[in-house]
Design an enzyme around this catalytic site. Structure first.
Site, mmCIF file in Angstrom:
data_model
loop_
_atom_site.group_PDB
_atom_site.id
_atom_site.type_symbol
_atom_site.label_atom_id
_atom_site.label_comp_id
_atom_site.label_asym_id
_atom_site.label_seq_id
_atom_site.Cartn_x
_atom_site.Cartn_y
_atom_site.Cartn_z
ATOM 1 N N CYS A 526 0.697 -1.271 -0.022
ATOM 2 C CA CYS A 526 0.036 0.158 -0.174
ATOM 3 C C CYS A 526 1.062 1.147 0.174
ATOM 4 C CB CYS A 526 -0.688 -0.051 1.337
ATOM 5 S SG CYS A 526 -1.952 1.355 1.746
ATOM 6 N N GLY A 528 -0.316 5.005 0.317
ATOM 7 C CA GLY A 528 -1.778 5.907 0.035
ATOM 8 C C GLY A 528 -2.615 5.376 -0.853
ATOM 9 N N GLY A 529 -2.770 4.064 -0.770
ATOM 10 C CA GLY A 529 -3.461 3.587 -1.702
ATOM 11 C C GLY A 529 -2.797 3.065 -2.625
ATOM 12 N N ASP A 534 3.282 -1.715 -8.484
ATOM 13 C CA ASP A 534 4.316 -2.065 -9.642
ATOM 14 C C ASP A 534 4.950 -3.554 -9.508
ATOM 15 O OD1 ASP A 534 6.786 -2.121 -7.881
ATOM 16 O OD2 ASP A 534 5.973 -0.039 -7.454
ATOM 17 N N GLU A 614 -29.075 -5.060 5.428
ATOM 18 C CA GLU A 614 -27.684 -5.033 4.971
ATOM 19 C C GLU A 614 -26.633 -6.077 5.407
ATOM 20 O OE1 GLU A 614 -27.013 -0.243 4.008
ATOM 21 O OE2 GLU A 614 -27.477 -1.067 6.125
HETATM 22 C C1 GLA Z 1 -3.327 5.192 3.683
HETATM 23 C C2 GLA Z 1 -3.744 3.979 3.521
HETATM 24 C C3 GLA Z 1 -5.191 3.775 4.060
HETATM 25 C C4 GLA Z 1 -5.090 3.976 5.573
HETATM 26 C C5 GLA Z 1 -4.205 5.095 5.837
HETATM 27 C C6 GLA Z 1 -3.895 4.743 7.365
HETATM 28 O O1 GLA Z 1 -3.778 6.284 3.231
HETATM 29 O O2 GLA Z 1 -3.956 3.827 2.063
HETATM 30 O O3 GLA Z 1 -5.827 2.553 3.611
HETATM 31 O O4 GLA Z 1 -4.216 2.656 5.830
HETATM 32 O O5 GLA Z 1 -3.115 5.364 5.212
HETATM 33 O O6 GLA Z 1 -3.345 6.014 7.901
#
Ligand code: GLA
Length: 740
Positions: A526, A528-529, A534, A614
């Site tokens: 991961c 930041g998403g 890659d 749900e």
């Molecule tokens: C990033 C990740 C999120 C989450 C936050 C936590 O943005 O992509 O999914 O884990 O950090 O800080």
């Protein structure tokens, strides 16, 4: 044998099942690229005619004929400062000020099996499925040798390339640029398809004609980036999903990268791919060597869909080392969008208890569990549980989660350091910083200098201890800022340009050790998403969180763009709460699940905040996912619609064509809509398929009986399916087909 050398004409031929790659040792031992395309039995040295092209110079020994110029001939690996004015592949420089490389063939050898690269992730394959060709070129003036490495994966239709530089001269050589591969295509009209974006909108496909000049796709952010993925496709102008010639160049690297594409004066297109050069230099002492990352290249004349399927299969079988790649992944629930940083033992146990009732198999404790992490501006580096939030420690929490019958996963961001942390207070010099300059700050955090072995060692030990001391079965390895202020106090002045690449070597070393030592732990990458999605990271992490944007409709575009190069088995995708936290949209629950089922599937919400109805829906979604997970993870993927249509549709087909999952999401409802029709792909025409279930979401007036109960593969592929009118916001339909 997939590699052959014809000594008389000095031609190298590399063959895969459906492609062929050729080069020749030309006049004065220049290595010329002659062909990459469909497999056949011919030699293409006759194609490249010498001609006098005004102002394109000739090598000294060939001056009289005037027809041979490095500036017009297709090169296998371009030199510099010697008469080829197009993109150079390598820029060396010696202490005496000698610059450039005039690369000539010296020797070659081939063998069974695949070469390895020093400290870098790379594709692998057994002796029986791969062969290696090594061709050594050398530049007399600098003493630099470039060993071009080719790994031929015959049945996979992939050729990997990398370069091993060696300083065979008498004084140090500095590499200012060291590309992994150069590909010259002398004829044809080509489009460039690349994948750019931004945080929460990664890998948006863009297709454009290659026009005169140079286009550079790059990241100098210290990670492969949300902005430009290190994967590009050249396809012929008319190429579509099912037809046309396509070349893929995928760099197996997670740091700074660049892919340069040039259309030259002769109509030749050159693609050069490798480490980004802005923050790169590497000093080679006498006798020292340097390996570039590798490029995974593929060619097909069967369109973009086929090219994607080649890469999907290759990444699953020949790149991801983890045994999880082929294994059923647990359906997980992640605490991030459920509670963000506001977590404690009680809340997590509550989440776990509710999740278990719905059929979730693994609970992920995301950010917020360690040190003084009450806000996202502190405590990175302090990887011990907060006693206030977790009074019984991680172990106490995990035990209880396990007692509910759930496995446990943990979020960490080990490459980072907060200024406000115990770690920073004791090691302020561990963060990347330029002396006498305030560092730039991202998300109020700094980056650890992983180019220093002792810091990489600390990172390894910290994560290894967490894994040894606790029953953690999944790790979400995050990285939430770009790398700036490159300066490492451990390196001398003339090696500062090595910091960014040494950072990557430090990271890969730790990833390699951890994934080897803890093979049962499922690692999800991961940044930041999807900022570091890659091939380099995929060598260690069988899945990567695809984007922080969990909106199902935005995800259609993100996951579709990602699918050009990367398999669904690698795409981290979750169902999240509505209104969606990133976009505010409310998409039907079923549509959210249908989209997440084109990836690893999981949840990112608090079940306690959902209605009974749900919650019941989640149970059904999970049981449907169990029916299709093998198909999604290992099946062939087909994009059924082009970009920006009224609807997006895709399909997974099992290898034996016995089972298929079809999904369609309507994104543009209309007042008086055209018929909603699509043809399926990849089925066996003579096979009869039963529609095992049809699951629709948000289609108010459907009964479910509108479609025939069973149809032949031919009917589904040649005639297709027409759907009744869909009303409302973002309705969708999923169909599971099974051979009768
Ligand atoms: C990033 C990740 C999120 C989450 C936050 C936590 O943005 O992509 O999914 O884990 O950090 O800080």
């Amino acid at each position: 044998m997939s590699i052959a050398f014809e000594p008389k004409r000095k031609i190298f031929t590399l063959k895969t099942d459906h492609s062929m790659y050729q080069m020749m040792i030309g006049p004065e031992n220049y290595l010329l690229h002659t062909y990459y395309g469909r497999r056949c039995g011919d030699a293409f040295d006759y194609l490249h005619l010498e001609r006098d092209c005004g102002f394109s110079p000739n090598p000294y020994a060939l001056a009289a004929g005037r027809g041979f110029s490095l500036d017009t001939m297709p090169q296998e690996y371009s030199g510099s400062n010697g008469g080829d004015f197009r993109i150079p592949s390598v820029l060396p420089e010696t202490d005496e000020g000698i610059r450039g490389a005039d690369l000539r063939y010296v020797k070659h050898e081939s063998r069974r099996g695949k070469y390895r690269l020093d400290g870098l992730p790379a594709a692998f394959g057994g002796e029986e499925e791969t062969e290696t060709l090594s061709i050594t070129l050398a530049d007399a003036a600098t003493g630099l040798e470039a060993e071009l490495l080719y790994g031929v994966f015959e049945h996979a239709d992939v050729i990997t390339r990398a370069v091993r530089f060696r300083n065979a001269g008498k004084s140090p050589v500095v590499l200012r640029k060291a590309a992994s591969a150069c590909l010259d295509l002398p004829f044809g009209d080509w489009d460039l398809l690349h994948f750019h974006g931004r945080h929460a909108m990664e890998r948006q496909p863009e297709r454009e004609p290659v026009t005169a000049g140079i286009k550079v796709l790059s990241s100098e952010r210290g990670y492969s980036s949300h902005q430009h993925n290190p994967f590009a496709i050249l396809c012929e102008r008319g190429a579509g999903e099912d037809q046309g010639e396509c070349y893929g160049m995928m760099l197996c690297y997670s740091g700074n990268h660049q892919t340069e594409v040039e259309l030259d004066q002769t109509g030749l297109v050159r693609v050069v791919s490798g480490i980004g050069e802005r923050h790169f230099s590497w000093k080679l002492e006498q006798g020292a060597s340097f390996d570039t990352p590798e490029v995974l290249m593929s060619f097909t004349d069967e369109g973009l869909g086929k090219l994607s399927r080649i890469y999907h299969r290759f990444i699953r079988h020949n790149l991801c080392c983890s045994k999880w790649t082929a294994k059923k992944r647990p359906v997980l629930l992640n605490s991030w969008e459920a509670a963000y940083l506001d977590i404690d033992e009680e809340k997590i146990l509550h989440l776990a208890e509710n999740a278990k009732k719905l059929g979730v198999e693994l609970l992920v404790l995301d950010d917020g569990w360690f040190g003084e992490r009450d806000e996202d501006n502190r405590a990175l580096g302090d990887w011990t549980p907060s006693p206030r939030k977790l009074p019984h420690g991680l172990n106490g929490l995990i035990q209880k989660v396990n007692e509910f019958g759930l496995r446990f996963g943990l979020w960490i961001e080990p490459e980072m350091i907060s200024e406000n942390s115990r770690l920073y207070r004791s090691h302020p010099d561990w963060a990347l910083k330029v002396p006498e300059r305030q560092p730039s700050i991202g998300r109020e955090q700094m980056v650890l200098d992983l180019s220093r072995p002792e810091i990489a060692e600390w990172m390894y030990k910290t994560v290894a201890r967490l894994l040894r001391e606790n029953n953690i079965e999944y790790i979400k390895w995050d990285m939430n800022r770009s790398v700036t202020d490159l300066y490492s106090p451990a390196l001398p002045a003339d090696r500062q340009g090595e910091t960014a690449h040494r950072y990557m070597l430090g990271l890969y070393n730790v990833m390699d050790r951890l994934t080897t030592e803890f093979p049962n732990v499922l690692f999800e990458g991961c940044a930041g998403g999807g900022g570091r999605f890659d091939a380099g990271m995929l060598a260690y992490c069988p899945q990567i969180w695809c984007s922080d944007n969990t909106d199902a409709i935005a995800r259609l575009q993100i996951q579709r763009g990602t699918s050009y190069g990367y398999p669904a088995s690698a795409i981290g995708a979750h169902v999240s709460a509505c209104p969606n936290h990133q976009t505010g949209r409310t998409a039907p629950f079923g549509t959210r699940a249908a989209v997440a089922m084109a990836g690893t599937f999981g949840y990112e919400l608090d079940p306690a905040k959902l209605s009974e109805e749900e919650q019941e829906e989640i149970r059904k979604q999970i049981s449907r996912f169990h029916e299709v997970e093998d198909l999604v993870r290992e099946g062939d993927y087909y994009r059924l619609t082009e970009e920006n249509p009224r609807f997006t549709a895709w399909q997974f087909v099992s290898e034996e064509k016995k089972k298929s999952l079809f999904t369609l999401v309507l994104t543009e409802p209309a007042g008086n809509p055209l018929p909603l029709h699509t043809r399926l792909k990849g089925l066996h025409p003579e096979q009869c398929y039963r529609l095992k279930w049809v699951e629709y979401a948000g289609c108010r007036n459907w009964t479910g009986d509108e479609l025939p109960q069973s149809l032949s593969g031919a009917a589904l592929m040649y005639g297709g399916l027409t759907f009744p009118r869909m009303y409302g916001d973002d309705p969708s339909v999923q169909i599971l087909l099974e051979a009768e």
